[in-house]
Enzyme design. Structure first.
Site, PDB file in Angstrom:
ATOM      1  N   ASP A  23       3.205  -4.360  -8.517  1.00 27.39           N
ATOM      2  CA  ASP A  23       3.476  -3.679  -7.237  1.00 27.39           C
ATOM      3  C   ASP A  23       4.638  -4.316  -6.490  1.00 27.39           C
ATOM      4  O   ASP A  23       5.073  -5.424  -6.805  1.00 27.39           O
ATOM      5  CB  ASP A  23       2.222  -3.705  -6.349  1.00 27.39           C
ATOM      6  CG  ASP A  23       1.717  -5.120  -6.082  1.00 27.39           C
ATOM      7  OD1 ASP A  23       1.707  -5.948  -7.011  1.00 27.39           O
ATOM      8  OD2 ASP A  23       1.348  -5.398  -4.927  1.00 27.39           O
TER       9      ASP A  23
ATOM     10  N   GLU B 141      -0.562  -7.447  -5.661  1.00 26.54           N
ATOM     11  CA  GLU B 141      -0.225  -8.814  -5.235  1.00 26.54           C
ATOM     12  C   GLU B 141       0.164  -8.847  -3.766  1.00 26.54           C
ATOM     13  O   GLU B 141      -0.094  -9.817  -3.066  1.00 26.54           O
ATOM     14  CB  GLU B 141       0.920  -9.353  -6.099  1.00 26.54           C
ATOM     15  CG  GLU B 141       1.053 -10.859  -6.078  1.00 26.54           C
ATOM     16  CD  GLU B 141       1.937 -11.373  -4.962  1.00 26.54           C
ATOM     17  OE1 GLU B 141       1.929 -12.587  -4.725  1.00 26.54           O
ATOM     18  OE2 GLU B 141       2.644 -10.580  -4.304  1.00 26.54           O
TER      19      GLU B 141
HETATM   20 ZN   LIG Z   1       5.774 -11.290  -5.503  1.00 25.40          ZN
END
Ligand SMILES: [Zn+2]
Length: 285
Positions: A80, A147
């Site tokens: 992401d 993340e």
């Molecule tokens: Zn990162």
């Protein structure tokens, strides 16, 4: 339509992957399209893939001949990206490709985030998977989800699916630095039964303030031994209140769980005649 001629960037094998990443939307928690693309890409190259329960993608590449016994290496990045657009920019991060441009020798996106975090890490890992001239032991590429918005991919990584011994996180920010460890964090909630009492009428109230400290990020600056206002004030009160029979009325310190507290304030109650002694005690801290 992407404006940059990625075929002119080097190393080609890395930038080609980054170009593809620019075209596939990947906000946190919406990585499925990129994950599927990479899974298909890997399977076309006879690389083994596995998607764990939470949605992390693992791609395995067998060791080169005679290197099967070498300790396995895990290259870890995240699928992401942070999705932010400048005010006034129309960009649908669920649909629109990122529009990179070359400026002064840097690849940037002018009106949105570029997704180099962690697109370039993913591109590097894919380049390693694709290479046929690197001699290596078993390689696992671990591409986590979410993340940037909670780390659920890393936190809920299925146990027992990785076999490598060395994990390299390729989501770092310092050029040329190799990280051997990383600060973690834990929330600790402490409760202590407290007995409140009505303040005797012969006491005065004094505010004690610790301020002017540098503070810093508790993950990045914790080793610098900077003063922590909470610790300084609590240590002082611990000594002073026990000697003076003073009372603690209130204690407030720090503002965020990941910031080293720069300020702390306590209100204490003491007898008026103890004030000079308190001032002396404060003066020698
Ligand atoms: Zn990162």
């Amino acid at each position: 339509m992407i404006q940059v001629d990625f075929s002119k960037l080097s190393p080609q094998v890395v930038w080609r992957h980054f170009e593809t990443l620019c075209t596939i939307p990947r906000p946190s928690k919406h990585e499925q399209q990129l994950r599927q693309h990479l899974k298909d890409w890997a399977e076309q190259r006879n690389l083994e893939t596995y998607v764990d329960e939470i949605g992390n993608l693992i791609i395995r590449k067998a060791a080169t001949a005679s290197k099967e016994q070498v300790a396995g290496v895990i290259l870890q990045g995240h699928l992401d990206m942070v999705t932010q657009a400048n005010r006034g920019t129309q960009h649908d991060f669920f649909k629109d490709p990122i529009q990179p441009v070359l400026k002064d020798g840097w690849l940037i996106a002018e009106n949105t985030t570029l997704g180099a975090d962690n697109g370039i890490g993913v591109a590097l890992a894919l380049a390693v998977l694709e290479s046929d001239d690197i001699v290596h032991g078993p390689i696992e590429v671990l591409l986590t989800i979410d993340e940037e918005a909670g780390m659920s991919g890393a936190r809920l990584l299925e146990s027992g699916v990785l076999t490598g011994q060395w994990l390299f996180n390729i989501d770092t920010e310092e050029w040329g630095e190799l990280y051997l460890g990383c600060a973690g964090s834990i929330d600790i909630e402490v409760q202590q039964p407290t007995q409140y009492q009505t303040a005797p009428s012969d006491l005065i109230y004094v505010d004690l303030l610790v301020s002017g400290l540098k503070g810093g990020h508790s993950g990045v600056d914790i080793h610098l031994d900077r003063g922590n206002a909470n610790v300084i004030l609590a240590n002082f009160l611990n000594d002073y209140l026990s000697q003076s029979n003073g009372r603690l009325v209130e204690f407030v310190g720090g503002t965020a769980r990941n910031a080293i507290p720069r300020e702390a304030v306590a209100t204490i109650a003491i007898k008026a005649e103890q004030l000079p002694e308190l001032e002396n005690a404060v003066a020698v801290i």
